[in-house]
Design a protein around this motif. Structure first.
Motif, PDB file in Angstrom:
ATOM      1  N   UNK A 162       0.840  -1.198   0.000  1.00 19.67           N
ATOM      2  CA  UNK A 162       0.000   0.000   0.000  1.00 19.67           C
ATOM      3  C   UNK A 162       0.872   1.245   0.000  1.00 19.67           C
TER       4      UNK A 162
ATOM      5  N   UNK B 118       1.908   1.891  -3.367  1.00 19.98           N
ATOM      6  CA  UNK B 118       0.834   2.492  -4.150  1.00 19.98           C
ATOM      7  C   UNK B 118       0.728   3.986  -3.882  1.00 19.98           C
ATOM      8  N   UNK B 119       0.877   4.334  -2.615  1.00 18.37           N
ATOM      9  CA  UNK B 119       0.762   5.746  -2.266  1.00 18.37           C
ATOM     10  C   UNK B 119       1.883   6.550  -2.915  1.00 18.37           C
TER      11      UNK B 119
ATOM     12  N   UNK C 173      -1.942  15.964  -1.301  1.00 17.10           N
ATOM     13  CA  UNK C 173      -2.143  14.513  -1.379  1.00 17.10           C
ATOM     14  C   UNK C 173      -1.308  13.796  -0.345  1.00 17.10           C
TER      15      UNK C 173
ATOM     16  N   UNK D 219      -4.283   8.783   6.359  1.00 16.70           N
ATOM     17  CA  UNK D 219      -4.878   7.463   6.178  1.00 16.70           C
ATOM     18  C   UNK D 219      -4.078   6.374   6.875  1.00 16.70           C
TER      19      UNK D 219
ATOM     20  N   UNK E 267      -5.067   4.559  10.193  1.00 17.87           N
ATOM     21  CA  UNK E 267      -6.222   3.694  10.008  1.00 17.87           C
ATOM     22  C   UNK E 267      -5.843   2.416   9.285  1.00 17.87           C
ATOM     23  N   UNK E 268      -4.913   2.544   8.354  1.00 21.09           N
ATOM     24  CA  UNK E 268      -4.471   1.355   7.640  1.00 21.09           C
ATOM     25  C   UNK E 268      -3.779   0.393   8.597  1.00 21.09           C
TER      26      UNK E 268
ATOM     27  N   UNK F  32      -4.411  -0.030  11.608  1.00 22.35           N
ATOM     28  CA  UNK F  32      -5.428  -0.702  12.406  1.00 22.35           C
ATOM     29  C   UNK F  32      -6.196  -1.719  11.585  1.00 22.35           C
ATOM     30  N   UNK F  33      -6.457  -1.356  10.350  1.00 17.00           N
ATOM     31  CA  UNK F  33      -7.438  -2.105   9.583  1.00 17.00           C
ATOM     32  C   UNK F  33      -6.829  -3.202   8.705  1.00 17.00           C
TER      33      UNK F  33
ATOM     34  N   UNK G 111      -7.234   7.807  -5.652  1.00 18.27           N
ATOM     35  CA  UNK G 111      -8.297   7.537  -4.685  1.00 18.27           C
ATOM     36  C   UNK G 111      -8.170   6.176  -4.019  1.00 18.27           C
TER      37      UNK G 111
ATOM     38  N   UNK H 155      -5.646   4.160  -2.672  1.00 16.24           N
ATOM     39  CA  UNK H 155      -5.014   3.986  -1.350  1.00 16.24           C
ATOM     40  C   UNK H 155      -5.807   4.651  -0.230  1.00 16.24           C
ATOM     41  N   UNK H 156      -6.357   5.825  -0.545  1.00 19.03           N
ATOM     42  CA  UNK H 156      -7.085   6.548   0.493  1.00 19.03           C
ATOM     43  C   UNK H 156      -8.396   5.852   0.819  1.00 19.03           C
TER      44      UNK H 156
ATOM     45  N   UNK I 241      -8.836   2.672   0.863  1.00 18.80           N
ATOM     46  CA  UNK I 241      -8.640   1.338   1.461  1.00 18.80           C
ATOM     47  C   UNK I 241      -9.214   1.147   2.860  1.00 18.80           C
ATOM     48  N   UNK I 242      -8.990   2.064   3.790  1.00 21.50           N
ATOM     49  CA  UNK I 242      -9.594   1.841   5.120  1.00 21.50           C
ATOM     50  C   UNK I 242     -11.113   1.677   5.033  1.00 21.50           C
TER      51      UNK I 242
ATOM     52  N   UNK J 137     -11.879  -1.841   3.309  1.00 21.43           N
ATOM     53  CA  UNK J 137     -11.625  -2.997   4.167  1.00 21.43           C
ATOM     54  C   UNK J 137     -12.668  -3.103   5.271  1.00 21.43           C
ATOM     55  N   UNK J 138     -12.913  -1.985   5.952  1.00 19.08           N
ATOM     56  CA  UNK J 138     -13.905  -2.033   7.031  1.00 19.08           C
ATOM     57  C   UNK J 138     -15.292  -2.347   6.493  1.00 19.08           C
TER      58      UNK J 138
ATOM     59  N   UNK K 191     -15.608  -6.059   5.449  1.00 22.03           N
ATOM     60  CA  UNK K 191     -15.754  -6.921   6.618  1.00 22.03           C
ATOM     61  C   UNK K 191     -17.105  -6.740   7.306  1.00 22.03           C
TER      62      UNK K 191
ATOM     63  N   UNK L 244     -15.951  -2.585  13.323  1.00 25.20           N
ATOM     64  CA  UNK L 244     -15.791  -2.048  11.971  1.00 25.20           C
ATOM     65  C   UNK L 244     -16.586  -0.767  11.783  1.00 25.20           C
TER      66      UNK L 244
ATOM     67  N   UNK M  92     -14.645   1.904  13.302  1.00 31.41           N
ATOM     68  CA  UNK M  92     -13.500   2.246  12.455  1.00 31.41           C
ATOM     69  C   UNK M  92     -13.963   3.102  11.280  1.00 31.41           C
TER      70      UNK M  92
ATOM     71  N   UNK N 175     -14.967   6.669  12.531  1.00 31.98           N
ATOM     72  CA  UNK N 175     -13.852   7.548  12.891  1.00 31.98           C
ATOM     73  C   UNK N 175     -13.044   7.940  11.662  1.00 31.98           C
ATOM     74  N   UNK N 176     -12.861   7.013  10.734  1.00 32.92           N
ATOM     75  CA  UNK N 176     -12.129   7.392   9.520  1.00 32.92           C
ATOM     76  C   UNK N 176     -12.904   8.441   8.749  1.00 32.92           C
TER      77      UNK N 176
END
Lengths: 208, 206, 227
Positions: free
Chosen positions: A101, A104-105, A129, A136, A139-140, A142-143, C172, C174-175, C177-178, C181-182, C185, C202, C205, C208-209
């Motif tokens: 990831x 990717x960023x 950006x 992010x 959060x990544x 964590x997730x 968009x 990578x941003x 992704x959180x 994924x949440x 799930x 989830x 999560x 908050x994100x």
């Protein structure tokens, strides 16, 4: 400076239990620098937006360039290590996924930069950006470990960490980590220096 | 009472310097003409004054009753006509004007809109979609849009582009009036239109 | 102070209404989105056949579908202003905040409208059903607003660059992704129908994100918008 960096790079080859584990001295510091470079880049992005001076954009993008290289290195070395230990090059385990990831960023960051011609706009948009991507990241962290919740749990790299690193290994490892950090900083300063030199030369040429 | 001051404005795009050290001061009843050949930076200067672009160095200061105003406080004081200020094609003239009025904090006034449309020779065209307008009519409509809120500072980039003789005359009358009563800034290629500015900045030098 | 806030909100609504009106006349983004979603859904359903899929797959497919549908149309709101040269006009009459809020609202409404059509269709065509409906709805709404938020801020960025189409998804993803994924799930859990406490994780999560990315986007938008 050169000597210190060189010395640290050579120690990884000196010791290690089990041949394949030695790559740890190289792989983890790469990942560490990759993440550090991202943090530094985001920081300079914030400063750039506040101060509006192009020099900060130079720091931010140079750091990102180095970060990208180290991310690629970390991905490759991680993959080689994975093949050695788990007999497959890519598993989408949390660590591998995270580094991917990050890749990717970085790629997105540079794609954005190359899509904008005007220097001021390029600096401004990529700084934005960089900040968004950085936000992010917590959060990544964590997730991402949750991606494979429903599939069979892979042996995580953490199980390696649980093996007591005896003091010799620890010393070498920390040494390598420090060495890599210095290496990163050194390359960064070199880059900035060379960009500034190029800028001075260009100005002189422009005047003639 | 609005005053407008420019301090040492410079702008460069990458390495190319467009202009350096532009200074001027304007207040009610004064006017400025910006002249220069195509590509000399007139539009860039206009955009900087209107707040659309920031200068590379220097600043533009608006003061209202001796209080400095930031750009986000002066939307209703500025009116701008230029080729890059387009209206929403798929809406009618009326809908466009209502939107702009509301955004500027002004209650839309049907009568007033009709008066302005008449004045610019667009009688009865309020309900037509803007995309059905010819380029000359579009230019006239831009004047309506820029003048409806009776701005203190009226800026025009290429006043008579796309206009026929009748349209140009209407515009010249408007500019004369603005020059006397408000602050007027005109950017133009046409030599005779520079008479609308008592101060002149020529961007071709250098 | 309060009146300033009120003006900001009012202006956001004016911009939102203006954009909705424009969209009604041209229907560009709506058409793109629905056509894309239906085409993709048809392709998925057709190629999978009458197979019963496990919840993880259903959930992943749904969010992939939603993500790429967003990529196909949520940038329109900014790109259109650039292409029709009305963005300077907009800059002349408004500060950055109402613009961001108005367009964000537009994208949120757009994606929710899409989902009203596509989500039921999705479950029908894939022969799946949801056991825990309330969790599903919450995850769907939070995840969608999240996608809309990310899309809005990234759209603003790419509208000022060239090569807009490909760049949009690249930036968009990578941003997002959180959120993805949440949401995947959370949706999976709602399909399975048990595990309330895990899905709360989830949902938290996601929430908050969403708050963080919305706030950051709002703060940072000024730097994207002002040239």
């Amino acid at each position: 400076m050169l000597v210190i960096v060189g010395a640290f790079l050579f120690t990884p080859t000196a010791e290690g239990l089990g041949e394949s584990t030695r790559i740890l001295y190289f792989h983890v510091p790469c990942a560490w620098v990759a993440a550090l470079a991202f943090l530094v880049s985001a920081m300079y992005s914030i400063i750039y937006l506040k101060k509006q001076n192009a020099i900060y954009d130079m720091w931010a993008s140079s750091s990102a360039e180095i970060g990208m290289v180290f991310t690629v290195l970390a991905t490759i070395t991680g993959s080689i290590w994975a093949k050695a230990i788990w007999h497959s090059y890519w598993n989408w385990d949390p660590r591998e996924t995270s580094i991917f990831i990050l890749l990717l960023i970085y790629a997105a960051y540079f794609a954005l930069r190359s899509a904008v011609d005007d220097n001021e706009q390029k600096a401004r948009l990529s700084a934005v950006y960089s900040i968004i991507a950085f936000v992010t990241v917590p959060f990544l962290i964590f997730v991402v470990p949750r991606i494979l919740e429903s599939l069979h749990p892979d042996p995580l790299i953490n199980t390696e960490g649980k093996i007591n690193m005896n003091s010799k290994m620890l010393v070498v490892f920390l040494g390598s980590l420090t060495g890599f950090t210095f290496l990163y900083y050194w390359i960064l300063k070199l880059k900035i220096g060379s960009y500034q030199l190029a800028g001075v030369i260009q100005k002189k040429l422009g005047k003639d | 009472m609005i005053e407008l001051k420019a301090h040492n404005l410079s702008k460069n795009f990458n390495e190319r310097i467009v202009f350096k050290n532009i200074n001027f001061e304007l207040s009610r009843g004064t006017s400025l003409a910006i002249t220069g050949h195509n590509g000399s930076g007139k539009t860039t200067l206009v955009k900087i004054i209107s707040g659309l672009i920031s200068p590379s160095s220097g600043s533009v200061e608006f003061t209202a009753d001796l209080v400095k105003k930031a750009y986000n406080e002066i939307y209703k004081y500025i009116g701008l006509v230029g080729p890059y200020i387009q209206l929403y094609n798929s809406l009618s003239a009326w809908e466009n004007l209502i939107f702009f009025s509301r955004m500027r904090g002004i209650t839309p006034d049907k009568e007033k809109i009709r008066t302005f449309m008449d004045k610019l020779g667009l009688r009865g065209r309020e309900l037509d979609d803007v995309r059905s307008y010819s380029s000359g009519m579009m230019q006239r409509l831009k004047y309506v849009t820029a003048l409806l809120h009776e701005p203190e500072v009226f800026i025009v980039d290429e006043p008579t582009s796309n206009l026929d003789a009748a349209g140009s005359q209407i515009v010249y009358d408007i500019l004369e009036k603005q020059k006397k009563d408000k602050i007027l800034i005109v950017a133009t290629n046409e030599a005779e239109e520079s008479r609308f500015g008592e101060q002149i900045i020529n961007l071709t030098s250098e | 102070m309060a009146s300033k806030l009120l003006t900001l909100l009012q202006n956001s609504v004016f911009i939102f209404i203006k954009d909705v009106r424009l969209e009604f006349r041209t229907r560009y983004a709506v058409n793109a989105m629905i056509l894309f979603a239906i085409t993709t859904l048809t392709a998925i359903s057709f190629s999978l056949g009458p197979v019963r899929l496990d919840p993880n797959l259903v959930s992943s497919l749904l969010w992939i579908l939603l993500f790429f549908s967003s990529m196909s149309s949520l940038s329109h709101i900014f790109v259109r202003e650039e292409e029709q040269q009305t963005s300077d006009t907009l800059r002349l009459i408004s500060g950055p905040i109402p613009i961001f809020l108005g367009k964000w609202l537009f994208n949120v409404v757009l994606i929710l409208c899409l989902e009203i059509i596509i989500v039921p269709l999705f479950f029908i065509l894939l022969n799946a059903s949801v056991q825990g409906m309330s969790i599903f709805i919450v995850v769907l709404i939070l995840g969608s607003i999240g996608l809309a938020t990310v899309s809005t801020v990234i759209a603003a960025i790419i509208s000022q660059a060239s090569v807009k189409g490909a760049l949009f998804a690249v930036l968009a993803f990578p941003i997002s992704l959180p959120i993805l994924i949440s949401s995947i799930n959370g949706t999976r859990l709602s399909i399975e129908g048990n595990n309330f406490s895990e899905s709360m994780d989830y949902i938290q999560a996601l929430f908050s994100f969403l708050v963080v990315i919305f706030t950051v986007s709002l703060l940072v938008f000024e730097f994207i918008w002002k040239k």
